[in-house]
Design an enzyme around this catalytic site. Structure first.
Site, PDB file in Angstrom:
ATOM      1  N   GLN A 187     -24.954   3.891 -58.180  1.00  0.00           N
ATOM      2  CA  GLN A 187     -24.773   4.803 -57.053  1.00  0.00           C
ATOM      3  C   GLN A 187     -25.496   6.124 -57.311  1.00  0.00           C
ATOM      4  O   GLN A 187     -25.657   6.923 -56.397  1.00  0.00           O
ATOM      5  CB  GLN A 187     -23.278   5.102 -56.842  1.00  0.00           C
ATOM      6  CG  GLN A 187     -22.462   3.909 -56.372  1.00  0.00           C
ATOM      7  CD  GLN A 187     -20.964   4.177 -56.350  1.00  0.00           C
ATOM      8  OE1 GLN A 187     -20.224   3.468 -56.986  1.00  0.00           O
ATOM      9  NE2 GLN A 187     -20.512   5.197 -55.635  1.00  0.00           N
ATOM     10  N   PHE A 218     -17.983   1.011 -55.004  1.00  0.00           N
ATOM     11  CA  PHE A 218     -16.602   1.505 -54.884  1.00  0.00           C
ATOM     12  C   PHE A 218     -16.278   2.607 -55.887  1.00  0.00           C
ATOM     13  O   PHE A 218     -15.116   2.816 -56.228  1.00  0.00           O
ATOM     14  CB  PHE A 218     -15.599   0.341 -55.015  1.00  0.00           C
ATOM     15  CG  PHE A 218     -15.846  -0.760 -54.024  1.00  0.00           C
ATOM     16  CD1 PHE A 218     -15.644  -0.541 -52.661  1.00  0.00           C
ATOM     17  CD2 PHE A 218     -16.318  -2.000 -54.431  1.00  0.00           C
ATOM     18  CE1 PHE A 218     -15.896  -1.553 -51.723  1.00  0.00           C
ATOM     19  CE2 PHE A 218     -16.579  -3.007 -53.509  1.00  0.00           C
ATOM     20  CZ  PHE A 218     -16.371  -2.783 -52.158  1.00  0.00           C
ATOM     21  N   ARG A 300      -9.557  16.518 -57.940  1.00  0.00           N
ATOM     22  CA  ARG A 300      -9.275  16.038 -56.582  1.00  0.00           C
ATOM     23  C   ARG A 300      -7.798  15.670 -56.437  1.00  0.00           C
ATOM     24  O   ARG A 300      -7.218  15.802 -55.361  1.00  0.00           O
ATOM     25  CB  ARG A 300     -10.189  14.872 -56.181  1.00  0.00           C
ATOM     26  CG  ARG A 300     -10.143  14.587 -54.691  1.00  0.00           C
ATOM     27  CD  ARG A 300     -11.140  13.530 -54.249  1.00  0.00           C
ATOM     28  NE  ARG A 300     -12.466  14.044 -53.934  1.00  0.00           N
ATOM     29  CZ  ARG A 300     -12.824  14.616 -52.772  1.00  0.00           C
ATOM     30  NH1 ARG A 300     -11.949  14.739 -51.798  1.00  0.00           N
ATOM     31  NH2 ARG A 300     -14.057  15.040 -52.587  1.00  0.00           N
ATOM     32  N   ARG A 332     -12.855   4.679 -55.118  1.00  0.00           N
ATOM     33  CA  ARG A 332     -12.510   5.052 -53.733  1.00  0.00           C
ATOM     34  C   ARG A 332     -11.249   5.929 -53.630  1.00  0.00           C
ATOM     35  O   ARG A 332     -10.148   5.459 -53.896  1.00  0.00           O
ATOM     36  CB  ARG A 332     -12.309   3.771 -52.930  1.00  0.00           C
ATOM     37  CG  ARG A 332     -12.671   3.894 -51.465  1.00  0.00           C
ATOM     38  CD  ARG A 332     -12.659   2.506 -50.862  1.00  0.00           C
ATOM     39  NE  ARG A 332     -13.327   2.493 -49.564  1.00  0.00           N
ATOM     40  CZ  ARG A 332     -13.702   1.375 -48.935  1.00  0.00           C
ATOM     41  NH1 ARG A 332     -13.474   0.200 -49.487  1.00  0.00           N
ATOM     42  NH2 ARG A 332     -14.294   1.438 -47.762  1.00  0.00           N
ATOM     43  N   PHE A 334     -10.802   8.671 -55.488  1.00  0.00           N
ATOM     44  CA  PHE A 334     -11.159   9.609 -56.560  1.00  0.00           C
ATOM     45  C   PHE A 334     -10.010  10.542 -56.945  1.00  0.00           C
ATOM     46  O   PHE A 334     -10.153  11.757 -56.937  1.00  0.00           O
ATOM     47  CB  PHE A 334     -12.371  10.417 -56.057  1.00  0.00           C
ATOM     48  CG  PHE A 334     -13.280  10.973 -57.118  1.00  0.00           C
ATOM     49  CD1 PHE A 334     -14.127  10.145 -57.824  1.00  0.00           C
ATOM     50  CD2 PHE A 334     -13.317  12.327 -57.390  1.00  0.00           C
ATOM     51  CE1 PHE A 334     -14.994  10.660 -58.771  1.00  0.00           C
ATOM     52  CE2 PHE A 334     -14.181  12.859 -58.343  1.00  0.00           C
ATOM     53  CZ  PHE A 334     -15.024  12.018 -59.022  1.00  0.00           C
ATOM     54  N   THR A 430     -16.302  18.051 -54.848  1.00  0.00           N
ATOM     55  CA  THR A 430     -15.580  19.283 -55.161  1.00  0.00           C
ATOM     56  C   THR A 430     -16.421  20.190 -56.062  1.00  0.00           C
ATOM     57  O   THR A 430     -16.158  21.369 -56.144  1.00  0.00           O
ATOM     58  CB  THR A 430     -14.227  18.968 -55.814  1.00  0.00           C
ATOM     59  OG1 THR A 430     -14.446  18.200 -56.991  1.00  0.00           O
ATOM     60  CG2 THR A 430     -13.358  18.161 -54.859  1.00  0.00           C
ATOM     61  N   ALA A 499     -18.195  10.301 -52.772  1.00  0.00           N
ATOM     62  CA  ALA A 499     -17.401  11.311 -52.079  1.00  0.00           C
ATOM     63  C   ALA A 499     -17.486  11.138 -50.558  1.00  0.00           C
ATOM     64  O   ALA A 499     -17.297  12.108 -49.810  1.00  0.00           O
ATOM     65  CB  ALA A 499     -17.818  12.719 -52.506  1.00  0.00           C
ATOM     66  N   GLU A 702     -13.940   6.698 -47.835  1.00  0.00           N
ATOM     67  CA  GLU A 702     -12.745   6.658 -48.672  1.00  0.00           C
ATOM     68  C   GLU A 702     -11.414   6.826 -47.937  1.00  0.00           C
ATOM     69  O   GLU A 702     -10.429   6.178 -48.304  1.00  0.00           O
ATOM     70  CB  GLU A 702     -12.845   7.730 -49.774  1.00  0.00           C
ATOM     71  CG  GLU A 702     -13.953   7.469 -50.761  1.00  0.00           C
ATOM     72  CD  GLU A 702     -14.214   8.688 -51.632  1.00  0.00           C
ATOM     73  OE1 GLU A 702     -14.829   9.654 -51.148  1.00  0.00           O
ATOM     74  OE2 GLU A 702     -13.764   8.673 -52.786  1.00  0.00           O
TER      75      GLU A 702
HETATM   76  N1  MTE Z   1     -17.981   0.014 -48.711  1.00  0.00           N
HETATM   77  C1  MTE Z   1     -18.583  -1.061 -49.253  1.00  0.00           C
HETATM   78  N2  MTE Z   1     -18.800  -2.131 -48.481  1.00  0.00           N
HETATM   79  N3  MTE Z   1     -18.961  -1.087 -50.568  1.00  0.00           N
HETATM   80  C2  MTE Z   1     -18.734  -0.017 -51.394  1.00  0.00           C
HETATM   81  O1  MTE Z   1     -19.085  -0.059 -52.570  1.00  0.00           O
HETATM   82  N4  MTE Z   1     -17.802   2.264 -51.597  1.00  0.00           N
HETATM   83  C3  MTE Z   1     -16.831   3.212 -51.056  1.00  0.00           C
HETATM   84  C4  MTE Z   1     -17.086   3.441 -49.574  1.00  0.00           C
HETATM   85  N5  MTE Z   1     -17.188   2.188 -48.892  1.00  0.00           N
HETATM   86  C5  MTE Z   1     -18.081   1.140 -50.845  1.00  0.00           C
HETATM   87  C6  MTE Z   1     -17.743   1.114 -49.460  1.00  0.00           C
HETATM   88  C7  MTE Z   1     -16.854   4.506 -51.718  1.00  0.00           C
HETATM   89  S1  MTE Z   1     -15.989   4.701 -53.140  1.00  0.00           S
HETATM   90  C8  MTE Z   1     -17.529   5.566 -51.191  1.00  0.00           C
HETATM   91  S2  MTE Z   1     -17.488   7.085 -51.928  1.00  0.00           S
HETATM   92  C9  MTE Z   1     -18.336   5.447 -49.973  1.00  0.00           C
HETATM   93  O2  MTE Z   1     -18.309   4.138 -49.441  1.00  0.00           O
HETATM   94  C10 MTE Z   1     -19.768   5.841 -50.322  1.00  0.00           C
HETATM   95  O3  MTE Z   1     -20.627   5.732 -49.252  1.00  0.00           O
HETATM   96  P1  MTE Z   1     -20.785   6.862 -48.129  1.00  0.00           P
HETATM   97  O4  MTE Z   1     -20.816   8.182 -48.831  1.00  0.00           O
HETATM   98  O5  MTE Z   1     -22.049   6.514 -47.491  1.00  0.00           O
HETATM   99  O6  MTE Z   1     -19.589   6.730 -47.260  1.00  0.00           O
HETATM  100  N1  LUZ Z   2     -17.470  12.200 -56.989  1.00  0.00           N
HETATM  101  C1  LUZ Z   2     -17.668  13.424 -57.474  1.00  0.00           C
HETATM  102  C2  LUZ Z   2     -16.591  11.963 -56.016  1.00  0.00           C
HETATM  103  O1  LUZ Z   2     -18.464  13.583 -58.385  1.00  0.00           O
HETATM  104  N2  LUZ Z   2     -17.019  14.453 -56.917  1.00  0.00           N
HETATM  105  C3  LUZ Z   2     -16.126  14.309 -55.924  1.00  0.00           C
HETATM  106  O2  LUZ Z   2     -15.549  15.285 -55.453  1.00  0.00           O
HETATM  107  C4  LUZ Z   2     -15.882  13.012 -55.449  1.00  0.00           C
HETATM  108  N3  LUZ Z   2     -14.992  12.798 -54.487  1.00  0.00           N
HETATM  109  C5  LUZ Z   2     -14.767  11.554 -54.077  1.00  0.00           C
HETATM  110  C6  LUZ Z   2     -15.461  10.514 -54.641  1.00  0.00           C
HETATM  111  N4  LUZ Z   2     -16.373  10.725 -55.599  1.00  0.00           N
HETATM  112 MO1  MOS Z   3     -16.757   6.809 -54.190  1.00  0.00          MO
HETATM  113  S1  MOS Z   3     -15.167   6.860 -55.493  1.00  0.00           S
HETATM  114  O1  MOS Z   3     -16.973   8.493 -54.187  1.00  0.00           O
HETATM  115  O2  MOS Z   3     -17.987   6.271 -55.144  1.00  0.00           O
END
Ligand code: MTE
Ligand code: LUZ
Ligand code: MOS
Length: 751
Positions: A187, A218, A300, A332, A334, A430, A499, A702
């Site tokens: 990621q 995730f 967080r 997800r 965090f 954050t 995030a 999330e």
């Molecule tokens: N959805 C799918 N299908 N696969 C993933 O790995 N990761 C989740 C969420 N939805 C994830 C997902 C997490 S932890 C985050 S932070 C966000 O997607 C990241 O993508 P975004 O910032 O584009 O929402």
């Molecule tokens: N990652 C990070 C995160 O580095 N900072 C954040 O605040 C955060 N929040 C949600 C998911 N990933």
């Molecule tokens: Mo999601 S826990 O911010 O990759």
């Protein structure tokens, strides 16, 4: 969503055709949770035909350090072993099978040191990864005397395995000029670039990281994709050959970190009319053997300590404890879900003691516009209450309650319960400097567009959203736009896609690039049409003059702009304005905005067998002006299912020697269609999104995970319908096993 997935054309890391002379690597992980290396016999492994090399810490040309936030984690163990599965040796062979065979022939000698696998033991021994932090509002110590009701208790949530479909891995290809290209299932391409450079002792410009897509992340690949890329790069650097390292599912399960388990204490004080006056929480975060992302996750947790409630007097303290298991990492939510579980437990305990439904307390205390969070930021427009009121009305809470009561009166062995679950989640990293993104947009001579950003596609649909943003910005069909792989050579210094901010940050960078291109094209059109560019616009692939469609098409305009030697490429950058946070004061305004919502969850428990079903989840969610309703629905449903899994089925277990017991899919149950809610309904809150959300479409990745907590309480309430005086600690996951044992606490207790 993506027809290439369905037809098998999408290329994941392991689908990249291998270059000639590619070698394969596997990792030898520590066989103990805590120990001191005294020697190793590698001869038998080295002698195996097909084995090319075995690398150890001493072979690292740069710095043996992969810590992303704190420098406390070696890539390969030196003297001390800190957890089972910690990488010690890297075995490289012509094929992965041979490398695995060689692994079984390595003889590591070590002394066993005492291991800590219990978070409370770590706390008592003062084994912390970094200093604790406290957020405060008002004066909690002074408020207790004003409270009519005070309750104290404890709550615990478990770990969670990411179980992305694609395991961790990387493919490293040495290039000329002492450079290296990495394909990584990460990621955070820039993070991989930075740490690989550190490991190899090279400047960042020598390292290129490309990410096509991930088969899920995730959060598990926000930080913890780095080690595997570094290891592949290390071997490729020494051997001058491409090296691929792809973890087997088993290796991935036992070597990588999961969601942090927490044990927490709370104290909540209410007035006679159910206003929460004071709340104190102490969170013990199990951080595992190294800091990894724990400092940010702990932070967080504190940000979300009070969920979507206004509480005037708050003190929340969090400790991160060091234990001898793989470093826990982003997942997800965090740290947010762990915090919400505790405040909802406190409210449930108060409600149970007072003999009222929890929603009476929840409803009384929802945030209103301008209310202050313990960290200083103020709540925006009364969205918390708007979602709540709409959910209550749309799904008819009073009727649902009557239905549940009526059912329970006539049913002995099946009992139903319901719970309301309001949520609040802050959007932004954050750590303020992380809230920036870049884009590079090329318009080719034929009018087609190549779109590069820092966003990593992991199934969440960010690429489709960004194409939509570019399409709207330039007013062209999405079919004109091709999303390019994410590559550090094209967009540099990116934050990980995490995030939930991928679409907001990268989308705003795309808009910035597109605005520049549009301006240049309108100037060209102005010259061609001998008109003032200010009177022109591009709409639906055509130039409009003073609000009327003209004859000049997108393709003709672009072709002419090229002949006029106009620059048809633009770089965009975005940094979220106005956010800030002062860690000395623990006050500021760190989030661009918050996402709110409310779920009504109904569940049925079979009190004889301990089996249960989530009957229905009915949600009003604050999407803003959804940019892509199909994707947002997928995120809502997927996040919800993952949240329910965390609270009900998924149980990560280590034994006292730090051995992962839930190390296969027969020992670790993830949600499937059978355990999914029988019915999920949702409504979009009818309220415009804030300006810092991309085109008003609020981040969605999330927040829906948090609704899963409602399933825990619906089940708990169903259990209490069977046994009103039930003693059930606030501990998740509430597996069928735990549920049944709680219903029948001892053999002498008659049914
Ligand atoms: N959805 C799918 N299908 N696969 C993933 O790995 N990761 C989740 C969420 N939805 C994830 C997902 C997490 S932890 C985050 S932070 C966000 O997607 C990241 O993508 P975004 O910032 O584009 O929402
Ligand atoms: N990652 C990070 C995160 O580095 N900072 C954040 O605040 C955060 N929040 C949600 C998911 N990933
Ligand atoms: Mo999601 S826990 O911010 O990759």
């Amino acid at each position: 969503m993506n027809s290439a997935h369905v037809t098998g054309q999408s290329r994941f890391l392991d689908d990249i055709p291998e270059l000639k002379d590619t070698l394969h690597a596997v990792v030898f992980g520590s066989p103990v949770a805590h120990g001191r290396i005294t020697g190793a016999d590698l001869s038998e492994a080295r002698d195996l035909p097909g084995v090319v090399a075995i690398f150890a810490a001493a072979d690292i040309p740069g710095e043996n350090q992969i810590g992303g936030i704190l420098p406390d984690e070696p890539l390969l163990a030196e003297e001390i072993l800190h957890f089972r599965g910690q990488p010690v040796f890297l075995i490289v062979a012509g094929d992965a099978h041979t490398a695995r065979q060689a692994r079984s022939k390595i003889r590591l000698q070590y002394e066993i040191l005492p291991a800590i696998t219990d978070v409370e033991e770590a706390f008592e021994k003062g084994a912390f990864l970094f200093p604790p932090r406290t957020f405060r509002l008002g004066d909690v110590d002074a408020v207790w005397k004003d409270c009519a009701h005070i309750f104290e208790g404890s709550a615990a949530t478990g770990a969670q395995e990411h179980l992305y479909l694609e395991t961790q891995g990387a493919y490293a290809v040495p290039l000329e000029n002492a450079a290296m290209k990495l394909y990584s299932s990460t990621q955070g391409p820039t993070l991989v670039q930075r740490i690989v450079a550190r490991i190899l002792g090279l400047a960042m410009h020598r390292i290129e990281v490309e990410v096509g897509r991930l088969g899920g992340g995730f959060g598990g690949k926000e930080d913890q994709a780095t080690a595997w890329a570094c290891l592949a790069a290390l071997a490729a650097w020494h051997l001058h050959r491409p090296v691929k390292l792809l973890l087997s599912r088993h290796d991935d399960l036992y070597m990588t970190g999961k969601r942090h388990p927490y044990r927490s204490l709370y104290k909540i004080g209410l007035s006679e009319d159910l206003h929460i006056l004071g709340y104190e929480a102490t969170f013990l975060q199990d951080g595992g053997a190294a800091a990894d992302l724990s400092p940010a996750i702990l932070e967080r947790t504190l940000f979300h300590a009070t969920n979507s409630y206004f509480i005037p007097h708050v003190k929340a303290t969090a400790y991160s404890c060091r234990t001898n298991v793989p470093p826990y990492t982003a997942f997800r939510g965090f740290g947010g879900p762990q915090a919400l579980f505790v405040i909802e437990a406190a409210i449930a305990q108060a409600a149970e003691s007072l003999g009222i439904p929890a929603h009476k307390i929840q409803e009384k205390n929802l945030l209103a516009e301008g209310d202050e969070f313990p960290y200083g930021q103020r709540a925006e427009a009364p969205r918390a209450r708007a979602c709540w009121e709409r959910a209550k009305a749309a799904y008819d809470l009073p009727l649902r309650e009557k239905e549940v009561e009526a059912f329970n009166r006539q049913s002995a062995l099946l009992k139903k319960g319901l719970a309301m679950m309001p949520i609040c989640f802050g959007i932004s990293f954050t750590k303020t400097p992380m809230n920036q993104a870049g884009a590079l947009v090329h318009i080719y001579q034929d009018g087609s567009i190549g779109l590069n950003t820092g966003a990593v596609e992991m199934g969440q649909g960010v690429h489709a959203k960004l194409m939509e943003v570019a399409g709207r910005a330039l007013s062209v069909q999405p079919s004109r736009i091709k999303m390019e792989p994410t590559d550090t050579n094209r967009v540099a210094n990116t934050s990980p896609t995490a995030a939930s901010s991928g679409a907001d940050l990268n989308g705003k960078a795309v808009q910035h690039a597109c605005t520049q291109l549009l301006q240049r094209l309108l100037e060209t059109a102005g010259k061609m049409l001998q008109s003032d560019p200010a009177t022109l616009e591009i709409r639906g692939e055509r130039v409009w003059l003073s609000g009327r469609p003209g004859d000049l098409t997108w393709e003709a305009l672009v072709a002419e702009a090229f002949l006029q030697r106009v620059n048809l490429s633009a770089q965009g950058h975005y940094a979220t304005p106005d956010i800030h946070f002062d860690r000395a004061l623990e006050k500021g305004s760190p989030f661009a905005y918050h996402v709110y919502g409310t779920a009504l969850v109904t569940a049925t428990v079979d009190v004889l067998r301990g089996r249960y079903e989530i009957d229905r989840v009915e949600i009003v969610h604050d999407f803003g002006n959804s940019l892509h309703p199909a994707i947002d629905q997928g995120q809502l449903e997927g996040g919800l299912a993952q949240g329910i899994g965390w609270l009900t089925l998924e149980e990560v277990r280590y034994d006292a020697e730090g051995r992962l017991l839930s190390n296969s899919l027969s020992a670790y149950k993830v949600p499937d269609m059978g355990s999914a809610p029988k019915e999920v309904r949702y409504e979009m809150l009818n309220a415009a999104g804030p300006p810092l959300a991309i085109l008003g479409s609020k981040a969605v990745g999330e927040p829906p995970f948090l609704y899963g907590i409602g399933a825990y309480h619906a089940l708990r309430n169903a259990m209490r319908a069977f046994r009103p005086g039930l003693h059930l600690p606030f501990e998740a996951p509430l597996t069928p096993e735990r549920l049944l044992l709680a219903l029948y606490p001892s053999e002498t207790d008659p049914l």
